[in-house]
Design a protein around this motif. Structure first.
Motif, PDB file in Angstrom:
ATOM      1  N   GLY A 161       0.796  -1.214   0.000  1.00 41.01           N
ATOM      2  CA  GLY A 161       0.000   0.000   0.000  1.00 41.01           C
ATOM      3  C   GLY A 161       0.832   1.268   0.000  1.00 41.01           C
ATOM      4  N   VAL A 162       1.975   1.234  -0.711  1.00 38.98           N
ATOM      5  CA  VAL A 162       2.871   2.391  -0.740  1.00 38.98           C
ATOM      6  C   VAL A 162       3.149   2.790  -2.183  1.00 38.98           C
ATOM      7  CG1 VAL A 162       3.958   1.792   1.460  1.00 38.98           C
ATOM      8  CG2 VAL A 162       4.924   0.906  -0.683  1.00 38.98           C
ATOM      9  N   ASP A 163       3.650   4.009  -2.356  1.00 42.61           N
ATOM     10  CA  ASP A 163       4.034   4.511  -3.672  1.00 42.61           C
ATOM     11  C   ASP A 163       5.415   3.953  -4.007  1.00 42.61           C
ATOM     12  OD1 ASP A 163       4.797   5.967  -5.922  1.00 42.61           O
ATOM     13  OD2 ASP A 163       4.053   7.878  -5.150  1.00 42.61           O
ATOM     14  N   ILE A 164       5.526   3.272  -5.138  1.00 44.25           N
ATOM     15  CA  ILE A 164       6.799   2.671  -5.526  1.00 44.25           C
ATOM     16  C   ILE A 164       7.906   3.712  -5.622  1.00 44.25           C
ATOM     17  CG2 ILE A 164       6.302   2.851  -7.996  1.00 44.25           C
ATOM     18  CD1 ILE A 164       8.199  -0.039  -6.270  1.00 44.25           C
ATOM     19  N   ALA A 165       7.574   4.948  -5.958  1.00 43.33           N
ATOM     20  CA  ALA A 165       8.580   6.000  -6.091  1.00 43.33           C
ATOM     21  C   ALA A 165       9.228   6.347  -4.760  1.00 43.33           C
ATOM     22  CB  ALA A 165       7.967   7.247  -6.718  1.00 43.33           C
ATOM     23  N   ASP A 166       8.565   5.977  -3.666  1.00 43.85           N
ATOM     24  CA  ASP A 166       9.110   6.249  -2.328  1.00 43.85           C
ATOM     25  C   ASP A 166       9.767   5.017  -1.711  1.00 43.85           C
ATOM     26  OD1 ASP A 166       8.221   8.911  -2.359  1.00 43.85           O
ATOM     27  OD2 ASP A 166       6.227   8.310  -1.658  1.00 43.85           O
ATOM     28  N   CYS A 167       9.941   3.973  -2.522  1.00 40.98           N
ATOM     29  CA  CYS A 167      10.542   2.729  -2.037  1.00 40.98           C
ATOM     30  C   CYS A 167      11.997   2.626  -2.479  1.00 40.98           C
ATOM     31  CB  CYS A 167       9.787   1.525  -2.585  1.00 40.98           C
ATOM     32  SG  CYS A 167       8.063   1.403  -2.039  1.00 40.98           S
ATOM     33  N   VAL A 168      12.789   1.910  -1.685  1.00 40.36           N
ATOM     34  CA  VAL A 168      14.166   1.584  -2.050  1.00 40.36           C
ATOM     35  C   VAL A 168      14.244   0.085  -2.298  1.00 40.36           C
ATOM     36  CG1 VAL A 168      16.562   1.505  -1.281  1.00 40.36           C
ATOM     37  CG2 VAL A 168      15.155   3.501  -0.734  1.00 40.36           C
ATOM     38  N   ALA A 169      14.780  -0.270  -3.462  1.00 41.01           N
ATOM     39  CA  ALA A 169      14.932  -1.679  -3.831  1.00 41.01           C
ATOM     40  C   ALA A 169      16.405  -2.051  -3.829  1.00 41.01           C
ATOM     41  CB  ALA A 169      14.334  -1.935  -5.206  1.00 41.01           C
ATOM     42  N   PHE A 170      16.711  -3.252  -3.362  1.00 45.73           N
ATOM     43  CA  PHE A 170      18.076  -3.763  -3.312  1.00 45.73           C
ATOM     44  C   PHE A 170      18.199  -4.922  -4.296  1.00 45.73           C
ATOM     45  CE2 PHE A 170      17.170  -1.949   0.858  1.00 45.73           C
ATOM     46  CZ  PHE A 170      18.240  -1.074   1.008  1.00 45.73           C
ATOM     47  N   GLU A 171      19.144  -4.815  -5.236  1.00 47.11           N
ATOM     48  CA  GLU A 171      19.287  -5.802  -6.308  1.00 47.11           C
ATOM     49  C   GLU A 171      20.752  -6.048  -6.639  1.00 47.11           C
ATOM     50  OE1 GLU A 171      17.821  -7.864  -8.194  1.00 47.11           O
ATOM     51  OE2 GLU A 171      15.664  -7.518  -7.980  1.00 47.11           O
ATOM     52  N   ASP A 172      21.038  -7.262  -7.141  1.00 50.70           N
ATOM     53  CA  ASP A 172      22.425  -7.599  -7.504  1.00 50.70           C
ATOM     54  C   ASP A 172      22.619  -7.869  -8.981  1.00 50.70           C
ATOM     55  OD1 ASP A 172      23.004 -10.976  -7.783  1.00 50.70           O
ATOM     56  OD2 ASP A 172      21.025 -10.244  -7.207  1.00 50.70           O
ATOM     57  N   ALA A 183      10.017  -0.055 -12.548  1.00 55.53           N
ATOM     58  CA  ALA A 183       8.852   0.138 -11.680  1.00 55.53           C
ATOM     59  C   ALA A 183       8.830   1.534 -11.081  1.00 55.53           C
ATOM     60  CB  ALA A 183       8.859  -0.908 -10.573  1.00 55.53           C
ATOM     61  N   GLY A 184       9.999   2.158 -10.974  1.00 58.56           N
ATOM     62  CA  GLY A 184      10.083   3.507 -10.425  1.00 58.56           C
ATOM     63  C   GLY A 184      10.693   3.592  -9.048  1.00 58.56           C
ATOM     64  N   ALA A 185      11.229   2.479  -8.537  1.00 53.51           N
ATOM     65  CA  ALA A 185      11.844   2.483  -7.207  1.00 53.51           C
ATOM     66  C   ALA A 185      13.229   3.115  -7.238  1.00 53.51           C
ATOM     67  CB  ALA A 185      11.946   1.051  -6.680  1.00 53.51           C
ATOM     68  N   ILE A 186      13.649   3.668  -6.126  1.00 52.13           N
ATOM     69  CA  ILE A 186      15.048   4.030  -5.927  1.00 52.13           C
ATOM     70  C   ILE A 186      15.804   2.710  -5.853  1.00 52.13           C
ATOM     71  CG2 ILE A 186      16.706   5.158  -4.403  1.00 52.13           C
ATOM     72  CD1 ILE A 186      14.236   6.742  -3.265  1.00 52.13           C
ATOM     73  N   THR A 187      16.724   2.502  -6.763  1.00 47.98           N
ATOM     74  CA  THR A 187      17.310   1.172  -6.928  1.00 47.98           C
ATOM     75  C   THR A 187      18.783   1.161  -6.536  1.00 47.98           C
ATOM     76  OG1 THR A 187      15.770   0.789  -8.760  1.00 47.98           O
ATOM     77  CG2 THR A 187      17.612  -0.748  -8.520  1.00 47.98           C
ATOM     78  N   VAL A 188      19.093   0.371  -5.518  1.00 48.15           N
ATOM     79  CA  VAL A 188      20.463   0.196  -5.068  1.00 48.15           C
ATOM     80  C   VAL A 188      21.013  -1.079  -5.699  1.00 48.15           C
ATOM     81  CG1 VAL A 188      22.000  -0.101  -3.081  1.00 48.15           C
ATOM     82  CG2 VAL A 188      19.942   1.327  -2.869  1.00 48.15           C
ATOM     83  N   ALA A 201      20.635   1.494 -12.242  1.00 47.19           N
ATOM     84  CA  ALA A 201      20.606   1.634 -10.787  1.00 47.19           C
ATOM     85  C   ALA A 201      20.717   3.106 -10.389  1.00 47.19           C
ATOM     86  CB  ALA A 201      21.744   0.847 -10.153  1.00 47.19           C
ATOM     87  N   SER A 202      19.993   3.484  -9.344  1.00 42.63           N
ATOM     88  CA  SER A 202      20.094   4.847  -8.815  1.00 42.63           C
ATOM     89  C   SER A 202      21.465   5.090  -8.209  1.00 42.63           C
ATOM     90  CB  SER A 202      19.012   5.078  -7.766  1.00 42.63           C
ATOM     91  OG  SER A 202      17.723   4.786  -8.264  1.00 42.63           O
ATOM     92  N   VAL A 203      22.003   4.037  -7.595  1.00 41.34           N
ATOM     93  CA  VAL A 203      23.316   4.107  -6.963  1.00 41.34           C
ATOM     94  C   VAL A 203      23.885   2.700  -6.882  1.00 41.34           C
ATOM     95  CG1 VAL A 203      22.353   3.849  -4.624  1.00 41.34           C
ATOM     96  CG2 VAL A 203      24.569   4.971  -4.924  1.00 41.34           C
ATOM     97  N   LEU A 204      25.207   2.586  -6.932  1.00 38.51           N
ATOM     98  CA  LEU A 204      25.874   1.305  -6.753  1.00 38.51           C
ATOM     99  C   LEU A 204      26.614   1.312  -5.423  1.00 38.51           C
ATOM    100  CD1 LEU A 204      27.410   0.611 -10.302  1.00 38.51           C
ATOM    101  CD2 LEU A 204      25.273  -0.253  -9.352  1.00 38.51           C
ATOM    102  N   TRP A 205      26.362   0.310  -4.626  1.00 41.26           N
ATOM    103  CA  TRP A 205      27.103   0.098  -3.380  1.00 41.26           C
ATOM    104  C   TRP A 205      27.915  -1.174  -3.547  1.00 41.26           C
ATOM    105  CZ3 TRP A 205      22.788   0.889   0.898  1.00 41.26           C
ATOM    106  CH2 TRP A 205      22.462   2.247   0.970  1.00 41.26           C
ATOM    107  N   SER A 206      29.183  -1.134  -3.176  1.00 40.15           N
ATOM    108  CA  SER A 206      30.033  -2.314  -3.334  1.00 40.15           C
ATOM    109  C   SER A 206      29.620  -3.441  -2.398  1.00 40.15           C
ATOM    110  CB  SER A 206      31.500  -1.950  -3.099  1.00 40.15           C
ATOM    111  OG  SER A 206      31.692  -1.457  -1.779  1.00 40.15           O
ATOM    112  N   SER A 207      28.965  -3.087  -1.294  1.00 42.52           N
ATOM    113  CA  SER A 207      28.536  -4.073  -0.307  1.00 42.52           C
ATOM    114  C   SER A 207      27.480  -3.435   0.585  1.00 42.52           C
ATOM    115  CB  SER A 207      29.732  -4.528   0.539  1.00 42.52           C
ATOM    116  OG  SER A 207      29.313  -5.352   1.620  1.00 42.52           O
TER     117      SER A 207
END
Length: 227
Positions: A161-172, A183-188, A201-207
């Motif tokens: 029940g949330v706006d996807i644009a306000d979500c953070v997704a974690f992916e590899d 989908a419109g998520a902030i994508t790490v 990706a919105s940003v890349l984190w090494s770990s």
């Protein structure tokens, strides 16, 4: 006195294989065993091409290589083989992933698991987490269109029940990043065995090791500031 507050994401959406748990080697071993049992050859490079893909889409590739089983049977065989490895060798957590998941839960951030593995496999992993980890679970056998289609992440946001644009997704994986970003998520993106260079990706984190709720909230604040 000015009080500085950080805005938590509406939800944190987690990929499983390769992001939360390092099960990609289990999948690769199962794939090689399956293709080999029908006299074919499956290389590491072949396996890399499937990282993050939907299981039923992957089944077509195995059939093209001579695996004489229908798609459902292929998915069932691979899933069971990976589950056997989980039971035999344990759940290999990715560095910092379980810790960040717990920190987000303690900060009352809603969470969802968004995986292209089937529900039985997801349940095997979830039961090894010593706290209530997810408010919603989206699996490969519960969606019509797998990653890289945005449906899995849109489904998760809808269930929460949330706006996807306000979500953070974690992916590899490139496939998973493409799904979350579409989908419109902030994508790490947290690269594991495949590169995410050039991905959306919105940003890349090494770990995820050492990452905090404040780091995640900062991503939400950054999007808000540029909106």
């Amino acid at each position: 006195m000015t009080v500085v507050t950080t805005r938590h994401p509406a939800a944190a959406l987690w990929d499983m294989d390769g992001t939360l748990v390092d099960t990609e080697p289990y999948w690769m071993a199962a794939e090689e065993e399956l293709v080999g049992s029908f006299g074919g050859t499956w290389t590491h490079e072949d396996a890399l091409q499937l990282v993050g893909s939907g299981l039923w889409e992957s089944a077509k590739i195995f059939q093209d290589l001579g695996v004489e089983l229908d798609a459902d049977a292929i998915v069932a065989w691979l899933t069971e083989r990976v589950r056997q490895q989980l039971h035999e060798f344990g759940v290999p957590w990715r560095p910092g992933a379980r810790e960040l998941l717990l920190a987000l839960r303690e900060a009352s951030v809603p969470t969802a698991l968004v995986t292209m593995s089937v529900r039985a496999m997801a349940d095997d992993v979830i039961k090894e987490i010593p706290f209530h980890a997810f408010d919603a679970i989206v699996t490969g056998d519960s969606v019509t269109n797998p990653k890289p289609h945005p449906e899995p992440y849109l489904t998760a946001a809808g269930e929460l029940g949330v706006d996807i644009a306000d979500c953070v997704a974690f992916e590899d994986s490139p496939t998973g990043v493409a799904s979350a970003a579409a989908a419109g998520a902030i994508t790490v993106g947290i690269p594991n065995i495949v590169s995410l260079d050039g991905s959306p990706a919105s940003v890349l984190w090494s770990s995820l090791d050492g990452r905090t709720v404040a780091d995640v909230a900062a991503l939400t604040e950054s999007r808000k500031a540029t909106a």
